[in-house]
Design an enzyme around this catalytic site. Sequence first.
Site, PDB file in Angstrom:
ATOM      1  N   SER A 182       0.839  -1.196   0.000  1.00 39.36           N
ATOM      2  CA  SER A 182       0.000   0.000   0.000  1.00 39.36           C
ATOM      3  C   SER A 182       0.876   1.248   0.000  1.00 39.36           C
ATOM      4  CB  SER A 182      -0.960  -0.032   1.195  1.00 39.36           C
ATOM      5  OG  SER A 182      -1.963   0.940   1.068  1.00 39.36           O
ATOM      6  N   ASP A 461      -8.462  -5.093  -5.974  1.00 34.97           N
ATOM      7  CA  ASP A 461      -8.057  -4.126  -4.960  1.00 34.97           C
ATOM      8  C   ASP A 461      -8.731  -2.776  -5.207  1.00 34.97           C
ATOM      9  OD1 ASP A 461      -6.729  -2.624  -3.051  1.00 34.97           O
ATOM     10  OD2 ASP A 461      -4.780  -2.713  -4.051  1.00 34.97           O
TER      11      ASP A 461
END
Length: 540
Positions: A182, A461
Amino acid sequence: MFPSILLTWLATISAVSARHSAQSLTPGHVETSIERRQSQPAYQAHTIDMPIDHFPDNPRYAPHTKATFRQRYYFDSSYYKPGGPIYLYIGGETSGPSRFSNLQTGIIQILMNATNGLGVILENRYYGESYPFNTSTTDELAYLTTEQTIADNAYFAVHATFPGIAADLSAPKTPWILYGGSLAGAQTAFSVKQYGHLLFGGIASSAVTKTVLAYSQWYAPIQKFAPQDCVSSINDIIDKFDALVESNNTKGINDFKAVFGLEALKDNRDFAMTIAFPIGGPMNYPTNTWQELNWNPSYGSQDFFHFCSNVTDMNAPANITAVDTLLSNYSDGQPWINLGNYANYVKQTLLPLCHGAPIDSTSCFGTQNQTFYADTTNSLSRSYLYSTCTEQGAYQVAPASGPSLISRVLQIDYTQQWCEWAFPNGTFNSIPSTPNLTYYNNYGGGNISADRLALIDGNIDVWLDVCYHSNDSPPRYSSDLHPEYLIAGAGHHWDSYGIKDVEAEPQFIREAHLWEIRTVRKWLRTFSKWRAGLVGNLEL
């Protein structure tokens, strides 16, 4: 940017379980994935004296300081053998201890075991206990930038010591390979790109290497992959609510809020964010969302699917289904399909989070309190908000056109107001009117590339469209020097998790982990040649 960060006003609220059947919604505590990680056995904390300011000649950081702060790190040498690599796990926007599972069963354990490596977690500046100052005023936050953070990573690789290890493991004498997911994935990629003369390589997972100001694509995978009867019901309900807002139908808006027990929320945006929490409210997710889905049940949550199963419950009692027609006079007689189920879920799972506090207060779901945000106490939520407001952006907003799972009242101005309230002008530092995305995007954005930088993403995602494998990206091709991998059916850095038995993992995760092992082993075969070819200044 990128995990389910809660602002301070929500971080103090206990999460409530949404793991209930459609027939039985009873509030109860849900242990979040962060809480589970923090409950892991502890490693010993070590600290390094880190310069607060790595760039004494950059006017951006004037007036400069030569002071240092103690930055925490943790390491695991149980797999290490002389000559093995160092795997640096970038802590990201949370505390170091919340990342321990990566040393124990996750990706770092997998790579250590495969290559006789040593794993280390470096806690990011302004997180955990690694704060340069006792408070976080606007001036004191001036050194919380992308370039200072990635400079920490390089400085650490050159200067770190590992008590009990009788060897010099500093970079570039030893191969240092970074891993992050991330935001930490982006920091991994930026570190390898900027300091490739020191850092041998890196794996950037779900790395948000590109940013934009308004990021409506966060909701796109949910629109596409979530149960479609759930999606269509919410889209339709939101359309009807937004029609009331567009026509300035105050009575209809208040009646709609009352269905959820949220009529006390005066600001329509606070209300819209609250009912979006099970999906993913802008920056705030007090219950688990699509982002928290995971192949590994020890770290994931099924809350999102339980939410949808409740919204689409065909056997709901009559007093619940009757709500579907309660507002039909505002929609030309058309029912609001599954409104009763949706509202009941919110009442049962979200309202108890306030523990009796006024609904419109910052102790519950209200945000319209300017002085509340000015609290300068050090906290991960304040640090994260500052980075969002200054460089990272990616404000979660409703799309400009087409169906929407969140109300269209949720736009840039909603998040930006928190920035302005939280960070008033300091003596020498102030935040921009909107984030200066150039600081973040100038490392390469969505097309970032560096030798021995592996970029791995999951195709479901919510952050995919600010990652390397964005739906807007050109075709991607992999090589040993520039590896890339898109995991089918995977979410947010799913490869970071493990079960200490790669062969027993689900097939797409197993193959991703085997690919990562092969990739690193190929790199390590070339380390001696890379090291011999280094010339010039090997400092930062």
